[in-house]
Scaffold this active site. Structure first.
Site, PDB file in Angstrom:
ATOM      1  N   GLY A  32       0.823  -1.216   0.000  1.00  0.00           N
ATOM      2  CA  GLY A  32       0.000   0.000   0.000  1.00  0.00           C
ATOM      3  C   GLY A  32       0.848   1.253   0.000  1.00  0.00           C
ATOM      4  O   GLY A  32       0.510   2.249   0.639  1.00  0.00           O
ATOM      5  N   SER A  34       1.449   3.271  -2.466  1.00  0.00           N
ATOM      6  CA  SER A  34       1.109   4.287  -3.472  1.00  0.00           C
ATOM      7  C   SER A  34       0.362   5.471  -2.875  1.00  0.00           C
ATOM      8  O   SER A  34       0.015   6.400  -3.596  1.00  0.00           O
ATOM      9  CB  SER A  34       0.251   3.645  -4.582  1.00  0.00           C
ATOM     10  OG  SER A  34      -0.948   3.138  -4.026  1.00  0.00           O
ATOM     11  N   SER A  35       0.140   5.446  -1.573  1.00  0.00           N
ATOM     12  CA  SER A  35      -0.683   6.500  -0.965  1.00  0.00           C
ATOM     13  C   SER A  35      -0.511   6.489   0.549  1.00  0.00           C
ATOM     14  O   SER A  35      -0.092   5.485   1.132  1.00  0.00           O
ATOM     15  CB  SER A  35      -2.154   6.208  -1.321  1.00  0.00           C
ATOM     16  OG  SER A  35      -3.021   7.083  -0.651  1.00  0.00           O
ATOM     17  N   ASP A  76      -0.833  -6.813  -6.439  1.00  0.00           N
ATOM     18  CA  ASP A  76      -2.206  -6.839  -5.932  1.00  0.00           C
ATOM     19  C   ASP A  76      -2.207  -7.922  -4.857  1.00  0.00           C
ATOM     20  O   ASP A  76      -1.962  -9.101  -5.150  1.00  0.00           O
ATOM     21  CB  ASP A  76      -3.172  -7.195  -7.070  1.00  0.00           C
ATOM     22  CG  ASP A  76      -4.622  -7.230  -6.598  1.00  0.00           C
ATOM     23  OD1 ASP A  76      -4.867  -7.357  -5.377  1.00  0.00           O
ATOM     24  OD2 ASP A  76      -5.515  -7.142  -7.457  1.00  0.00           O
ATOM     25  N   SER A 154      -3.160  -2.425  11.627  1.00  0.00           N
ATOM     26  CA  SER A 154      -4.552  -2.744  11.950  1.00  0.00           C
ATOM     27  C   SER A 154      -5.318  -1.437  11.968  1.00  0.00           C
ATOM     28  O   SER A 154      -5.298  -0.665  11.013  1.00  0.00           O
ATOM     29  CB  SER A 154      -4.577  -3.476  13.294  1.00  0.00           C
ATOM     30  OG  SER A 154      -5.878  -3.669  13.765  1.00  0.00           O
ATOM     31  N   TYR A 168     -15.585  -3.969   7.690  1.00  0.00           N
ATOM     32  CA  TYR A 168     -14.218  -3.451   7.868  1.00  0.00           C
ATOM     33  C   TYR A 168     -13.681  -3.828   9.250  1.00  0.00           C
ATOM     34  O   TYR A 168     -12.572  -4.344   9.371  1.00  0.00           O
ATOM     35  CB  TYR A 168     -14.214  -1.929   7.704  1.00  0.00           C
ATOM     36  CG  TYR A 168     -12.862  -1.284   7.966  1.00  0.00           C
ATOM     37  CD1 TYR A 168     -11.795  -1.491   7.090  1.00  0.00           C
ATOM     38  CD2 TYR A 168     -12.653  -0.488   9.087  1.00  0.00           C
ATOM     39  CE1 TYR A 168     -10.560  -0.894   7.325  1.00  0.00           C
ATOM     40  CE2 TYR A 168     -11.420   0.111   9.319  1.00  0.00           C
ATOM     41  CZ  TYR A 168     -10.378  -0.097   8.440  1.00  0.00           C
ATOM     42  OH  TYR A 168      -9.145   0.483   8.674  1.00  0.00           O
ATOM     43  N   LYS A 172     -10.347  -6.054  10.646  1.00  0.00           N
ATOM     44  CA  LYS A 172      -9.283  -5.553  11.517  1.00  0.00           C
ATOM     45  C   LYS A 172      -9.232  -6.343  12.829  1.00  0.00           C
ATOM     46  O   LYS A 172      -8.142  -6.571  13.373  1.00  0.00           O
ATOM     47  CB  LYS A 172      -9.450  -4.047  11.761  1.00  0.00           C
ATOM     48  CG  LYS A 172      -9.241  -3.201  10.496  1.00  0.00           C
ATOM     49  CD  LYS A 172      -7.831  -3.373   9.888  1.00  0.00           C
ATOM     50  CE  LYS A 172      -7.542  -2.396   8.768  1.00  0.00           C
ATOM     51  NZ  LYS A 172      -6.205  -2.543   8.168  1.00  0.00           N
ATOM     52  N   THR A 203      -5.649  10.628   4.959  1.00  0.00           N
ATOM     53  CA  THR A 203      -5.211   9.929   3.742  1.00  0.00           C
ATOM     54  C   THR A 203      -6.422   9.809   2.812  1.00  0.00           C
ATOM     55  O   THR A 203      -7.467  10.393   3.083  1.00  0.00           O
ATOM     56  CB  THR A 203      -4.709   8.496   4.055  1.00  0.00           C
ATOM     57  OG1 THR A 203      -5.841   7.711   4.472  1.00  0.00           O
ATOM     58  CG2 THR A 203      -3.643   8.485   5.146  1.00  0.00           C
TER      59      THR A 203
HETATM   60  P1  NDP Z   1      -4.982   4.976   1.424  1.00  0.00           P
HETATM   61  O1  NDP Z   1      -6.281   4.727   0.748  1.00  0.00           O
HETATM   62  O2  NDP Z   1      -4.355   6.318   1.311  1.00  0.00           O
HETATM   63  O3  NDP Z   1      -3.917   3.853   0.993  1.00  0.00           O
HETATM   64  C1  NDP Z   1      -4.278   2.493   0.875  1.00  0.00           C
HETATM   65  C2  NDP Z   1      -3.208   1.734   0.144  1.00  0.00           C
HETATM   66  O4  NDP Z   1      -3.612   0.352   0.064  1.00  0.00           O
HETATM   67  C3  NDP Z   1      -2.987   2.239  -1.270  1.00  0.00           C
HETATM   68  O5  NDP Z   1      -1.592   2.367  -1.490  1.00  0.00           O
HETATM   69  C4  NDP Z   1      -3.567   1.134  -2.142  1.00  0.00           C
HETATM   70  O6  NDP Z   1      -2.785   1.000  -3.333  1.00  0.00           O
HETATM   71  C5  NDP Z   1      -3.377  -0.096  -1.261  1.00  0.00           C
HETATM   72  N1  NDP Z   1      -4.277  -1.190  -1.657  1.00  0.00           N
HETATM   73  C6  NDP Z   1      -5.609  -1.215  -1.584  1.00  0.00           C
HETATM   74  N2  NDP Z   1      -6.074  -2.369  -2.102  1.00  0.00           N
HETATM   75  C7  NDP Z   1      -4.979  -3.081  -2.490  1.00  0.00           C
HETATM   76  C8  NDP Z   1      -4.779  -4.350  -3.103  1.00  0.00           C
HETATM   77  N3  NDP Z   1      -5.795  -5.170  -3.449  1.00  0.00           N
HETATM   78  N4  NDP Z   1      -3.507  -4.774  -3.364  1.00  0.00           N
HETATM   79  C9  NDP Z   1      -2.470  -3.979  -3.056  1.00  0.00           C
HETATM   80  N5  NDP Z   1      -2.594  -2.762  -2.478  1.00  0.00           N
HETATM   81  C10 NDP Z   1      -3.835  -2.327  -2.211  1.00  0.00           C
HETATM   82  O7  NDP Z   1      -5.258   4.634   2.979  1.00  0.00           O
HETATM   83  P2  NDP Z   1      -4.298   4.642   4.279  1.00  0.00           P
HETATM   84  O8  NDP Z   1      -2.918   4.971   3.937  1.00  0.00           O
HETATM   85  O9  NDP Z   1      -5.002   5.420   5.298  1.00  0.00           O
HETATM   86  O10 NDP Z   1      -4.448   3.094   4.687  1.00  0.00           O
HETATM   87  C11 NDP Z   1      -3.365   2.250   4.999  1.00  0.00           C
HETATM   88  C12 NDP Z   1      -3.812   1.251   6.051  1.00  0.00           C
HETATM   89  O11 NDP Z   1      -4.109   1.949   7.267  1.00  0.00           O
HETATM   90  C13 NDP Z   1      -5.060   0.449   5.698  1.00  0.00           C
HETATM   91  O12 NDP Z   1      -4.903  -0.896   6.077  1.00  0.00           O
HETATM   92  C14 NDP Z   1      -6.150   1.130   6.550  1.00  0.00           C
HETATM   93  O13 NDP Z   1      -7.224   0.261   6.826  1.00  0.00           O
HETATM   94  C15 NDP Z   1      -5.340   1.502   7.789  1.00  0.00           C
HETATM   95  N6  NDP Z   1      -5.942   2.542   8.614  1.00  0.00           N
HETATM   96  C16 NDP Z   1      -6.161   3.813   8.114  1.00  0.00           C
HETATM   97  C17 NDP Z   1      -6.745   4.773   8.920  1.00  0.00           C
HETATM   98  C18 NDP Z   1      -7.039   6.162   8.433  1.00  0.00           C
HETATM   99  O14 NDP Z   1      -7.724   6.932   9.143  1.00  0.00           O
HETATM  100  N7  NDP Z   1      -6.533   6.590   7.286  1.00  0.00           N
HETATM  101  C19 NDP Z   1      -7.137   4.481  10.314  1.00  0.00           C
HETATM  102  C20 NDP Z   1      -6.850   3.137  10.729  1.00  0.00           C
HETATM  103  C21 NDP Z   1      -6.272   2.215   9.906  1.00  0.00           C
HETATM  104  P3  NDP Z   1      -3.356   0.662  -4.790  1.00  0.00           P
HETATM  105  O15 NDP Z   1      -4.796   1.115  -4.815  1.00  0.00           O
HETATM  106  O16 NDP Z   1      -2.463   1.452  -5.700  1.00  0.00           O
HETATM  107  O17 NDP Z   1      -3.168  -0.802  -4.920  1.00  0.00           O
END
Ligand code: NDP
Length: 298
Positions: A32, A34-35, A76, A154, A168, A172, A203
């Site tokens: 993950g 990319s973001s 993926d 998590s 969701y 977790k 994010t």
């Molecule tokens: P973003 O949406 O900014 O980033 C999510 C990342 O997950 C992206 O890089 C996306 O990349 C990747 N991703 C999603 N689906 C897939 C897949 N099938 N295969 C590979 N990569 C995948 O969210 P966050 O940075 O906030 O999230 C990161 C983690 O933190 C997650 O597990 C989220 O549940 C957790 N989290 C976030 C919180 C928040 O408030 N932001 C709070 C608590 C937990 P791409 O689409 O390019 O594959």
């Protein structure tokens, strides 16, 4: 496809660095990347001297990291061939994997009744089975190395539940349980397993979760709840209160440089107070607290 054997990891044991001595050339994989949290975490680990692989599906979104020397990996986490190929490439290029940050994930929101069961399965495929499969592929190499750190991202939502987030939260909670079992199983092999429980982090997560939630709205009996929860997810003022993703990246940095990391880190907006409230309040009192926060009618 090239296959890797435990011997490749053994060969790398002659490397001057290992997870145990916190040296400069540990290899890290962040999913993950990319973001959001993953992107900042990849940068943080690189700043600490690691060789870092940043994995995601959207490789165009990995270009900025690549320009800075982080190695992009198309992956993926729901696709076994793609996960296997990614791990094999890292082992071929560096001979080891010292740090795995299982971060890829998204929020599939909607009433339990409304979310199609195939989408609920997909939520588990990404947030749980993706994490588990990658872990299964990497632990044999960490065991051979006799060291390694697995960090599972998590959520405070792995300790408490909010309405319309049932699927969701279920993923977790599953990550929490798998992490506890892994920690006990891998301890004899010198591998640490650490859980990070972010609170609200600024994010793309919230807008993606709101998209999923609103996609369930048509004809739903839960329209009022959907409006309230999606409104909170899209609220600019809420978003401003959230913590920046660097707070999680810095936490990961602390974990990988600690001699003995804690088992859990609750970090970011409201993570500690909400987890504490869930622990001390009776179920119905917590329900009321959360309902009031969303402005639900009784
Ligand atoms: P973003 O949406 O900014 O980033 C999510 C990342 O997950 C992206 O890089 C996306 O990349 C990747 N991703 C999603 N689906 C897939 C897949 N099938 N295969 C590979 N990569 C995948 O969210 P966050 O940075 O906030 O999230 C990161 C983690 O933190 C997650 O597990 C989220 O549940 C957790 N989290 C976030 C919180 C928040 O408030 N932001 C709070 C608590 C937990 P791409 O689409 O390019 O594959």
């Amino acid at each position: 496809m090239t296959t890797t054997t435990p011997n490749q990891a053994t060969t790398a044991e002659s490397s001057p660095t290992s997870s145990a001595d916190h040296g400069a050339t540990r290899t890290a994989l962040v999913t993950g990347a990319s973001s959001g949290i993953g992107e900042d975490t990849a940068r943080r680990l690189q700043a600490l001297g690691c060789i870092v692989y940043g994995a995601a599906r959207r490789t165009d979104r990995l270009q900025a990291l690549a320009a800075g020397g982080i190695r992009p990996l198309a992956m993926d986490v729901t696709d076994d061939a793609s996960v296997t190929a990614g791990v094999n490439r890292i082992l071929e290029e560096t001979g080891r994997i010292d740090i795995l940050v299982n971060n890829a994930g998204y929020g599939s929101y909607g009433a339990i009744e409304d979310v199609p069961i195939d989408e609920a399965r997909r939520q588990f495929e990404v947030n749980v089975f993706g994490l588990a499969r990658l872990t299964q592929l990497i632990t044999p190499h960490m065991r051979t190395q006799g060291s390694g750190t697995i960090i599972n991202i998590s959520s405070m939502g792995g300790k408490l539940t909010t309405p319309l987030g049932g699927w969701y939260h279920a993923t977790k909670y599953a990550v929490e349980a798998l992490s506890d079992a892994l920690r006990m199983e891998l301890r004899p092999f010198g591998i640490d397993v650490v859980v990070v429980e972010p609170g609200g982090i600024r994010t793309e997560w919230a807008s993606i979760a709101a998209d999923h939630l609103e996609a369930t709205a048509e004809g739903s009996a839960y329209a009022d709840q959907i409006r309230a929860v999606a409104g909170a997810m899209r609220s600019e003022s809420n978003n401003r209160r959230y913590s920046p993703p660097e707070v999680i990246a810095r936490t990961v940095g602390r974990i990988v440089t600690a001699r003995r990391p804690r088992t859990r880190y609750a970090v970011g907006f409201m993570a500690k107070p909400l987890i504490a409230a869930r622990r001390v309040l009776p179920d119905r009192a917590f329900d009321q607290l959360i309902g009031a926060a969303f402005g639900f009618r009784r």
